[in-house]
Design an enzyme around this catalytic site. Structure first.
Site, mmCIF file in Angstrom:
data_model
loop_
_atom_site.group_PDB
_atom_site.id
_atom_site.type_symbol
_atom_site.label_atom_id
_atom_site.label_comp_id
_atom_site.label_asym_id
_atom_site.label_seq_id
_atom_site.Cartn_x
_atom_site.Cartn_y
_atom_site.Cartn_z
ATOM 1 C CD GLU A 242 31.478 -110.095 -38.627
ATOM 2 O OE1 GLU A 242 31.682 -110.654 -37.539
ATOM 3 O OE2 GLU A 242 30.363 -109.611 -38.941
ATOM 4 C CE LYS B 86 24.278 -117.332 -38.976
ATOM 5 N NZ LYS B 86 24.478 -117.810 -37.581
ATOM 6 C CE1 TYR C 140 30.026 -116.972 -37.234
ATOM 7 C CE2 TYR C 140 30.184 -118.309 -39.222
ATOM 8 C CZ TYR C 140 29.471 -117.442 -38.399
ATOM 9 O OH TYR C 140 28.204 -117.043 -38.751
ATOM 10 C CG HIS D 51 26.694 -112.997 -39.084
ATOM 11 N ND1 HIS D 51 27.317 -113.357 -37.929
ATOM 12 C CD2 HIS D 51 27.303 -111.874 -39.531
ATOM 13 C CE1 HIS D 51 28.298 -112.481 -37.684
ATOM 14 N NE2 HIS D 51 28.311 -111.574 -38.644
ATOM 15 C CG ASN E 88 21.388 -118.465 -35.664
ATOM 16 O OD1 ASN E 88 21.990 -118.506 -36.730
ATOM 17 N ND2 ASN E 88 21.927 -118.004 -34.552
HETATM 18 P P1 ATP Z 1 25.897 -114.416 -35.327
HETATM 19 O O1 ATP Z 1 27.330 -114.105 -34.998
HETATM 20 O O2 ATP Z 1 25.734 -115.543 -36.318
HETATM 21 O O3 ATP Z 1 25.113 -113.189 -35.699
HETATM 22 P P2 ATP Z 1 25.278 -114.328 -32.554
HETATM 23 O O4 ATP Z 1 26.194 -113.153 -32.522
HETATM 24 O O5 ATP Z 1 23.864 -114.117 -32.119
HETATM 25 O O6 ATP Z 1 25.193 -114.942 -34.011
HETATM 26 P P3 ATP Z 1 27.457 -115.873 -31.508
HETATM 27 O O7 ATP Z 1 27.658 -116.060 -30.068
HETATM 28 O O8 ATP Z 1 28.318 -114.917 -32.264
HETATM 29 O O9 ATP Z 1 25.902 -115.517 -31.742
HETATM 30 O O10 ATP Z 1 27.542 -117.295 -32.202
HETATM 31 C C1 ATP Z 1 27.787 -117.413 -33.591
HETATM 32 C C2 ATP Z 1 26.919 -118.501 -34.172
HETATM 33 O O11 ATP Z 1 27.334 -119.737 -33.625
HETATM 34 C C3 ATP Z 1 25.434 -118.420 -33.823
HETATM 35 O O12 ATP Z 1 24.704 -117.571 -34.662
HETATM 36 C C4 ATP Z 1 25.010 -119.849 -34.001
HETATM 37 O O13 ATP Z 1 24.810 -120.161 -35.363
HETATM 38 C C5 ATP Z 1 26.211 -120.608 -33.482
HETATM 39 N N1 ATP Z 1 26.046 -120.942 -32.062
HETATM 40 C C6 ATP Z 1 26.125 -120.117 -31.011
HETATM 41 N N2 ATP Z 1 25.903 -120.765 -29.850
HETATM 42 C C7 ATP Z 1 25.663 -122.043 -30.186
HETATM 43 C C8 ATP Z 1 25.371 -123.212 -29.465
HETATM 44 N N3 ATP Z 1 25.271 -123.212 -28.139
HETATM 45 N N4 ATP Z 1 25.193 -124.365 -30.159
HETATM 46 C C9 ATP Z 1 25.288 -124.389 -31.514
HETATM 47 N N5 ATP Z 1 25.573 -123.321 -32.267
HETATM 48 C C10 ATP Z 1 25.754 -122.163 -31.621
HETATM 49 MG MG MG Z 2 28.128 -113.162 -33.326
#
Ligand code: ATP
Ligand code: MG
Length: 138
Positions: free
Chosen positions: A127, A10, A50, A116, A113
């Site tokens: 994806e 990211k 997303y 992804h 974070n």
């Molecule tokens: P990713 O899909 O990016 O691998 P993930 O599967 O661990 O992450 P998801 O629940 O799919 O988490 O959320 C997608 C992304 O949205 C997260 O990686 C993060 O960048 C963002 N995100 C998730 N929860 C929050 C939150 N509470 N506040 C801000 N951003 C968030």
């Molecule tokens: Mg995710």
């Protein structure tokens, strides 16, 4: 079970100069790179990627962030790729990520974070197809 997953390094991790460190961890964990590109997606493209999170309160923040600078997108291959890659990256919130995971090392917050990782075989395929055509996979 499929042996492929999809990842993005990211914009926060790219800005921090961690592309090399993260790719080294990915290769070190036994993942083979099937496809890879460095690109800067638009807000509109981030919104499409997303789409499943459109109703979440962080959708605007997330798509703003993901279009704030270049990313590295890649398809990765390994036995049990989706689950093993989720283990390698650690919890969504780096504060809860295990020692030695990519997010523990390189992520600053739940929103920014570092990486992804796909959450299912089905989404890994969707994806990967979003970013790569058949001629871009090896
Ligand atoms: P990713 O899909 O990016 O691998 P993930 O599967 O661990 O992450 P998801 O629940 O799919 O988490 O959320 C997608 C992304 O949205 C997260 O990686 C993060 O960048 C963002 N995100 C998730 N929860 C929050 C939150 N509470 N506040 C801000 N951003 C968030
Ligand atoms: Mg995710």
């Amino acid at each position: 079970m499929s042996n492929r997953t999809f990842t993005m390094i990211k914009p926060d991790a790219v800005r921090a100069g961690n592309i090399g460190n993260i790719l080294q961890m990915i290769n070190g964990a036994g993942f083979r790179i099937v496809a890879m590109k460095y690109l800067h997606i638009s807000k509109q493209q981030a919104e499409k990627f997303y789409e499943v999170h459109a109703a979440r309160p962080f959708y605007g923040e997330l798509t703003e962030f993901m279009s704030s600078g270049p990313i590295v997108a890649a398809i990765l291959e390994k036995d049990n790729a989706v689950a093993d890659f989720r283990k390698l990256i650690g919890a969504t919130n780096p504060a809860q990520a295990e020692e030695g995971t990519i997010r523990k090392k390189y992520a600053a917050s739940i929103g920014e974070n570092a990486v992804h990782g796909s959450d299912s075989d089905e989404n890994a395929a969707i994806e990967g197809n979003f970013f790569f055509n058949g001629l871009e996979r090896f």
